[in-house]
Motif scaffolding. Structure first.
Motif, PDB file in Angstrom:
ATOM      1  N   LEU A 224      24.250 -59.123  12.407  1.00 16.37           N
ATOM      2  CA  LEU A 224      24.575 -59.275  10.916  1.00 16.37           C
ATOM      3  C   LEU A 224      25.988 -58.319  11.060  1.00 16.37           C
ATOM      4  CD1 LEU A 224      24.123 -58.887   7.974  1.00 16.37           C
ATOM      5  CD2 LEU A 224      22.518 -57.730   8.389  1.00 16.37           C
ATOM      6  N   LYS A 225      26.175 -56.772  11.881  1.00 16.28           N
ATOM      7  CA  LYS A 225      27.907 -55.952  11.532  1.00 16.28           C
ATOM      8  C   LYS A 225      28.229 -56.812  12.745  1.00 16.28           C
ATOM      9  CE  LYS A 225      24.852 -53.197   9.142  1.00 16.28           C
ATOM     10  NZ  LYS A 225      25.893 -53.276   7.499  1.00 16.28           N
ATOM     11  N   ALA A 226      28.151 -57.758  13.318  1.00 16.68           N
ATOM     12  CA  ALA A 226      29.368 -58.322  14.400  1.00 16.68           C
ATOM     13  C   ALA A 226      30.200 -59.099  12.794  1.00 16.68           C
ATOM     14  CB  ALA A 226      28.614 -59.460  15.289  1.00 16.68           C
ATOM     15  N   ASN A 227      29.624 -59.802  11.594  1.00 16.49           N
ATOM     16  CA  ASN A 227      29.932 -60.775  10.499  1.00 16.49           C
ATOM     17  C   ASN A 227      30.391 -59.339   9.739  1.00 16.49           C
ATOM     18  OD1 ASN A 227      31.119 -61.697   8.796  1.00 16.49           O
ATOM     19  ND2 ASN A 227      29.120 -63.386   8.916  1.00 16.49           N
ATOM     20  N   LYS A 229      32.248 -59.429   6.905  1.00 14.91           N
ATOM     21  CA  LYS A 229      32.307 -59.293   5.751  1.00 14.91           C
ATOM     22  C   LYS A 229      31.238 -59.840   4.924  1.00 14.91           C
ATOM     23  CE  LYS A 229      37.383 -61.468   6.058  1.00 14.91           C
ATOM     24  NZ  LYS A 229      38.242 -62.206   6.712  1.00 14.91           N
ATOM     25  N   SER A 230      29.931 -60.264   5.639  1.00 17.25           N
ATOM     26  CA  SER A 230      29.172 -60.572   5.095  1.00 17.25           C
ATOM     27  C   SER A 230      27.616 -59.495   4.670  1.00 17.25           C
ATOM     28  CB  SER A 230      28.048 -61.614   5.827  1.00 17.25           C
ATOM     29  OG  SER A 230      26.880 -62.174   5.016  1.00 17.25           O
ATOM     30  N   LYS A 231      26.885 -59.396   3.659  1.00 15.87           N
ATOM     31  CA  LYS A 231      26.106 -57.880   3.831  1.00 15.87           C
ATOM     32  C   LYS A 231      24.361 -58.730   3.129  1.00 15.87           C
ATOM     33  CE  LYS A 231      28.715 -56.492  -0.097  1.00 15.87           C
ATOM     34  NZ  LYS A 231      28.399 -56.140  -1.850  1.00 15.87           N
ATOM     35  N   TYR A 232      24.730 -59.912   4.149  1.00 14.75           N
ATOM     36  CA  TYR A 232      23.022 -60.576   4.696  1.00 14.75           C
ATOM     37  C   TYR A 232      22.906 -61.859   5.837  1.00 14.75           C
ATOM     38  CZ  TYR A 232      23.519 -64.783   1.403  1.00 14.75           C
ATOM     39  OH  TYR A 232      23.991 -64.992   1.380  1.00 14.75           O
ATOM     40  N   MET A 233      22.317 -62.063   6.204  1.00 15.70           N
ATOM     41  CA  MET A 233      22.609 -63.306   7.469  1.00 15.70           C
ATOM     42  C   MET A 233      21.430 -64.429   7.170  1.00 15.70           C
ATOM     43  SD  MET A 233      21.507 -61.892  11.125  1.00 15.70           S
ATOM     44  CE  MET A 233      21.528 -63.345  11.990  1.00 15.70           C
ATOM     45  N   TYR A 234      20.774 -65.341   7.953  1.00 19.11           N
ATOM     46  CA  TYR A 234      20.134 -65.905   7.615  1.00 19.11           C
ATOM     47  C   TYR A 234      19.243 -65.942   8.917  1.00 19.11           C
ATOM     48  CZ  TYR A 234      21.231 -68.323   3.378  1.00 19.11           C
ATOM     49  OH  TYR A 234      21.386 -68.740   1.986  1.00 19.11           O
TER      50      TYR A 234
END
Length: 546
Positions: A224-227, A229-234
């Motif tokens: 998740l932190k490797a992206n 710009k996003s606050k969540y992941m699927y």
């Protein structure tokens, strides 16, 4: 040769597939690789590769002789009537042994020889893992290469080179691997360079009803932190939820939402390998109906469920692709992460990335998602007689058809044609090439396939003109880099070109793409000839002046 009891039988009848009263008289030859039927006039030959044979059945005796029906993995069905029952029995026993070798090194690939001027080594090194990930912008600040699997000690069904979040430490990787079925920890499959959203893949967690793994939770948090710009992941579980819940009783299952923060869980409902195997068999039975009415065919197509399953695979791929397009990273898994996971990760990459829609890119996609990450081709394709029949399933066939479905909606987006897909599909089963032999990368290295067998990619490269799509537009990848298909039921088509391609009739159908390809080749030949004539004319005029 030890398996061949009767190498030749005369006065054999080859029955017309849809009209048992019509037949062709000829001679049947049994070789170590093919069953060959030559008509009495010697004008027509029918070759059936042993490795393509799926079922070999002796039908009830008739007044004309003993019928032998052979169904093939490339959807051919042939029936011979052999005069003597003893000959039919001998041929049946021989074919059963020749079509199902007991040893992997007895497969056709280890004896096959190409007539073309192609070296065995050609094609084996067209794909390079590091080059492919470098194309995606990896390694980077957020993603790094780990050598922890260089000897396959963490996971023997994964490739040696694995890309993981740069923030994931060795204890996190090891702990996550131990918590995932067969050690298949979450690793990078595809990275969208423009927004840094990633597709990662793994197997189901060994969660049971209450088990927890802090390292696995940290691993998903690192993804998740490797992206940034996003606050969540699927986390996309490709299975029906009821199937995933049933696995909890065996100590497996799915992630507990209470332990994984900032993550949204999504179940997709793609059925298991057993359902898919039965569905395809019903489709084959439907295609072999001799005189089906329109209503019987449509009802049978609906009841077999094949197109419904294709739609489920496409729906999941579209969900993943949309999430990545919108900047959200996705972790995909099924049970062991080598069937439904391979289907959906590769298809979502195909939707997102124009490179994968070229011949070279599609080969790279298969190498990465299917071969490197350990789809069990030997087992799923039933290449050996020792394989449990319950392990056989048309997982890769579904992927090939799903690609074809995309091509129907975006005919200008793909560099390759239908023949390219069918050639790949058929050679997965033919074992003429070593490309798909084995269940994982380690198997192929242990067998030294790149030294001992030919590569399918080398063969395709040498015959590239046969596989190019005349509708392809290079500019399309800039105009519409992401192709988002419509997966409504009315948009999912029956692929007659795959399942009914061996039909014979008074008016054989010729594919419009083949006609255009032939016309294009003819025009290219004429242009070459014009250039040659211009050179000859110029040389002649120059000589006259001199």
């Amino acid at each position: 040769m030890d398996f061949i009891k009767t190498p030749k039988v005369d006065n054999v009848k080859l029955l017309e597939r849809y009209n048992a009263r019509k037949s062709t008289l000829g001679t049947l030859y049994l070789t170590t690789t093919h069953l060959i039927f030559v008509d009495a006039q010697g004008k027509k030959e029918t070759w059936v590769l042993h490795m393509h044979m799926s079922t070999i059945d002796r039908l009830p005796l008739t007044t004309g002789g003993s019928p032998l029906q052979i169904r093939c993995k490339d959807f051919r069905c042939v029936t011979f009537v052999i005069p003597r029952d003893r000959d039919c029995q001998d041929i049946t026993e021989s074919l059963q042994q020749l079509s199902q070798p007991s040893n992997i090194e007895s497969l056709y690939a280890f004896d096959f020889s190409l007539n073309d001027d192609i070296q065995k080594s050609f094609g084996w090194h067209l794909y390079d893992t590091d080059t492919e990930y470098l194309r995606m912008g990896v390694p980077s600040t957020h993603w790094a290469l780990t050598n922890m699997n260089k000897s396959y000690e963490i996971c023997d069904t994964y490739p040696r080179n694995l890309y993981v979040p740069a923030s994931a430490t060795t204890p996190i990787l090891v702990g996550s691997s131990k918590f995932r079925s067969r050690g298949r920890l979450p690793v990078l499959s595809y990275l969208n360079r423009s927004n840094q959203a990633a597709i990662c893949r793994c197997s189901q967690p060994l969660a049971g009803f209450s088990a927890r793994c802090v390292e696995d939770e940290q691993m998903l948090h690192a993804i998740l932190k490797a992206n940034p710009k996003s606050k969540y992941m699927y986390v996309v579980d490709t299975r029906p939820k009821i199937n995933a819940m049933a696995n909890k009783a065996a100590g497996k299952g799915f992630e507990n939402e209470n332990y994984y923060s900032d993550i949204k869980f999504y179940f997709c409902g793609i059925e298991n390998i057993h359902v898919m195997r039965n569905s395809l068999q019903k489709l084959i039975d439907l295609c072999e109906m001799r005189n089906p009415s329109m209503s019987a065919f449509l009802t049978g197509l609906e009841s077999c469920g094949w197109l419904k399953h294709i739609k489920s695979v496409l729906d999941t791929a579209v969900f993943i692709a949309k999430a990545v397009r919108d900047g959200t990273s996705v972790l995909v898994h099924c049970s062991d992460g080598w069937d439904r996971t391979a289907q959906t990760c590769s298809l979502s990459g195909l939707i997102l990335d124009p490179y994968y829609r070229t011949v070279q890119g599609f080969q790279a996609l298969i190498e990465k998602e299917w071969l490197s990450f350990g789809h069990k081709f030997t087992d799923r394709c039933g290449l050996l007689g020792t394989v449990d029949s319950k392990e056989v399933s048309p997982v890769f066939t579904q992927f090939i058809e799903s690609v074809w479905q995309l091509m129907q909606q975006f005919p200008c987006a793909f560099q390759f044609n239908d023949r390219f897909l069918i050639t790949i599909h058929d050679h997965v089963y033919s074992c003429q090439f070593g490309t798909f032999v084995g269940n994982c990368e380690k198997d192929r290295l242990d067998l030294r396939l790149s030294e001992r067998t030919y590569s399918l990619w080398g063969y395709i490269t040498k015959h590239m003109s046969e596989f190019l799509n005349p509708f392809y537009k290079k500019s399309y990848e800039h105009q519409e880099p992401v192709i988002m298909p419509n997966t409504s039921p009315q948009c999912v088509k029956f692929w007659a070109g795959m399942y009914n391609r061996y039909e014979n009739g008074i008016h054989p159908r010729e594919n419009i793409v083949d006609i255009l390809s032939s016309a294009s080749d003819h025009c290219a030949s004429l242009e070459d000839h014009v250039q040659l004539l211009e050179k000859v004319t110029y040389s002649a005029q120059k000589n006259l002046k001199d």
